[in-house]
Design a protein around this motif. Structure first.
Motif, mmCIF file in Angstrom:
data_model
loop_
_atom_site.group_PDB
_atom_site.id
_atom_site.type_symbol
_atom_site.label_atom_id
_atom_site.label_comp_id
_atom_site.label_asym_id
_atom_site.label_seq_id
_atom_site.Cartn_x
_atom_site.Cartn_y
_atom_site.Cartn_z
ATOM 1 N N UNK A 169 0.963 -0.770 0.329
ATOM 2 C CA UNK A 169 0.015 -0.396 -0.271
ATOM 3 C C UNK A 169 0.931 1.346 0.278
ATOM 4 N N UNK A 170 2.148 0.936 0.582
ATOM 5 C CA UNK A 170 3.024 2.453 0.420
ATOM 6 C C UNK A 170 3.362 2.218 -0.996
ATOM 7 N N UNK A 171 3.682 1.677 -1.435
ATOM 8 C CA UNK A 171 4.590 1.342 -2.361
ATOM 9 C C UNK A 171 3.105 1.989 -3.620
ATOM 10 N N UNK A 172 1.930 2.748 -3.475
ATOM 11 C CA UNK A 172 1.072 2.952 -3.946
ATOM 12 C C UNK A 172 1.307 4.745 -4.348
ATOM 13 N N UNK A 173 0.197 4.835 -4.973
ATOM 14 C CA UNK A 173 0.500 6.791 -5.355
ATOM 15 C C UNK A 173 -0.135 7.359 -3.827
ATOM 16 N N UNK A 174 0.107 8.401 -3.510
ATOM 17 C CA UNK A 174 0.139 9.119 -2.578
ATOM 18 C C UNK A 174 -0.999 8.722 -1.696
ATOM 19 N N UNK A 175 -2.618 8.634 -2.714
ATOM 20 C CA UNK A 175 -3.664 8.686 -2.520
ATOM 21 C C UNK A 175 -3.696 7.386 -1.586
ATOM 22 N N UNK A 176 -2.885 6.980 -1.389
ATOM 23 C CA UNK A 176 -2.916 5.388 -0.702
ATOM 24 C C UNK A 176 -2.124 5.329 1.016
ATOM 25 N N UNK A 177 -2.246 6.850 0.928
ATOM 26 C CA UNK A 177 -1.183 7.093 2.592
ATOM 27 C C UNK A 177 -1.668 6.557 3.744
ATOM 28 N N UNK A 178 -2.845 7.158 3.933
ATOM 29 C CA UNK A 178 -4.084 6.602 4.902
ATOM 30 C C UNK A 178 -4.353 5.248 5.163
ATOM 31 N N UNK A 179 -4.114 4.929 3.883
ATOM 32 C CA UNK A 179 -4.498 3.104 4.033
ATOM 33 C C UNK A 179 -3.376 2.303 4.686
ATOM 34 N N UNK A 180 -1.935 3.459 4.154
ATOM 35 C CA UNK A 180 -0.420 2.609 4.456
ATOM 36 C C UNK A 180 -0.686 2.809 5.347
ATOM 37 N N UNK A 181 -1.048 3.918 6.486
ATOM 38 C CA UNK A 181 -1.062 3.795 7.786
ATOM 39 C C UNK A 181 -1.094 3.051 8.330
ATOM 40 N N UNK A 182 -2.466 2.905 8.168
ATOM 41 C CA UNK A 182 -3.519 2.162 9.000
ATOM 42 C C UNK A 182 -3.100 0.312 8.551
ATOM 43 N N UNK A 183 -2.372 0.338 7.921
ATOM 44 C CA UNK A 183 -2.380 -1.001 7.644
ATOM 45 C C UNK A 183 -0.685 -1.430 8.599
ATOM 46 N N UNK A 184 0.403 -0.307 8.850
ATOM 47 C CA UNK A 184 1.251 -0.246 9.801
ATOM 48 C C UNK A 184 0.776 -0.372 10.491
ATOM 49 N N UNK A 185 -0.683 -0.160 11.338
ATOM 50 C CA UNK A 185 -0.577 0.636 12.838
ATOM 51 C C UNK A 185 -1.945 -0.992 12.486
ATOM 52 N N UNK A 186 -2.428 -1.913 11.815
ATOM 53 C CA UNK A 186 -2.268 -2.925 12.527
ATOM 54 C C UNK A 186 -0.939 -4.242 12.402
#
Length: 250
Positions: free
Chosen positions: A170-187
């Motif tokens: 998710x972090x490797x996708x474009x900047x629009x997925x930043x919130x999803x990446x952060x949530x995935x890392x927190x999980x």
């Protein structure tokens, strides 16, 4: 005392039965476990549970790292020779895994794509290997497809690895997925709390300029690594190297 022994047998069988259901194993294991509580539980533990456990993965990882340090290309050479001599699905799976472990992610991805069209297409190890190869070769969308399928179909299969890899993709996708990446890392952090989860989250945080999160994670990374031995550091050196590079770049 005989009753206490019988109780332990049943508790062991129940533990294995819960794993059967949660990890999506074949349901005939339930019959085996309760028809033969002790023998069935022992067979299940060594055949199904242990090979997927962190302990077993750690042992394999240690042996693999030691072999690579002595002869970095040996595993790939031997796997390629076996596949060239006898191009079976199993030999292709072994070649794909050897390539991935040796850092040849693009070629590993090609081999895994072929494996996914064969008789082991639904094998969770193959799907996870393919996801790792796709992620490491810059194909996060394809990696995510396999990770999401594993999360749906085999919720307990190497959940710690899948959680971190999903966050990385998710972090490797474009900047629009930043919130999803952060949530995935927190999980991944809250559910598993592994060194890898902390390190990958810190690498990403440094990359986007989130120094506060990176500093918070660094304190925990230092606590985890403080008592590592030499082998632990060698096994995790690729991630540590990336973490050091991220710190320098920030």
């Amino acid at each position: 005392m005989p009753f206490a022994g019988l109780g332990l047998h049943i508790l062991f069988a129940l533990f294995c039965a819960v794993h059967v259901v949660r990890s999506g194993q074949q349901l005939y294991w339930l019959f085996i476990l309760f028809a033969f509580p002790l023998l069935g539980s022992l067979v299940y533990f060594f055949v199904i549970y242990l090979p997927n456990s962190r302990l077993e993965r750690g042992a394999r990882k240690t042996l693999s790292a030691a072999a690579r340090s002595l002869d970095p290309g040996r595993a790939v050479r031997e796997a390629r020779e076996r596949f060239d001599a006898t191009p079976t699905a199993q030999h292709q799976m072994d070649l794909a895994a050897a390539l991935l472990d040796n850092g040849q992610a693009a070629e590993a991805a090609t081999q895994y794509e072929a494996c996914l069209k064969g008789p082991f297409a639904s094998d969770p190890d193959i799907r996870l290997g393919a996801a790792r190869a796709f992620a490491d070769s810059g194909r996060p969308v394809e990696a995510l497809a396999h990770l999401e399928a594993l999360r749906r179909e085999r919720a307990d299969f190497r959940a710690d690895q899948i959680a971190v890899l999903r966050a990385r993709c998710l972090a490797a996708l474009d900047g629009h997925h930043r919130d999803e990446a952060r949530a995935a890392f927190e999980e991944a952090l809250s559910r598993h709390g592994t060194f890898e989860a902390h390190a990958e989250y810190a690498i990403w945080a440094l990359g986007i300029g989130d120094q506060a999160t990176a500093q918070r994670l660094q304190a925990e990374i230092e606590r985890i690594t403080r008592h590592w031995n030499k082998m632990s550091r060698e096994l995790n050196e690729p991630v540590l190297r990336r973490l050091r590079a991220a710190r320098q770049a920030s």
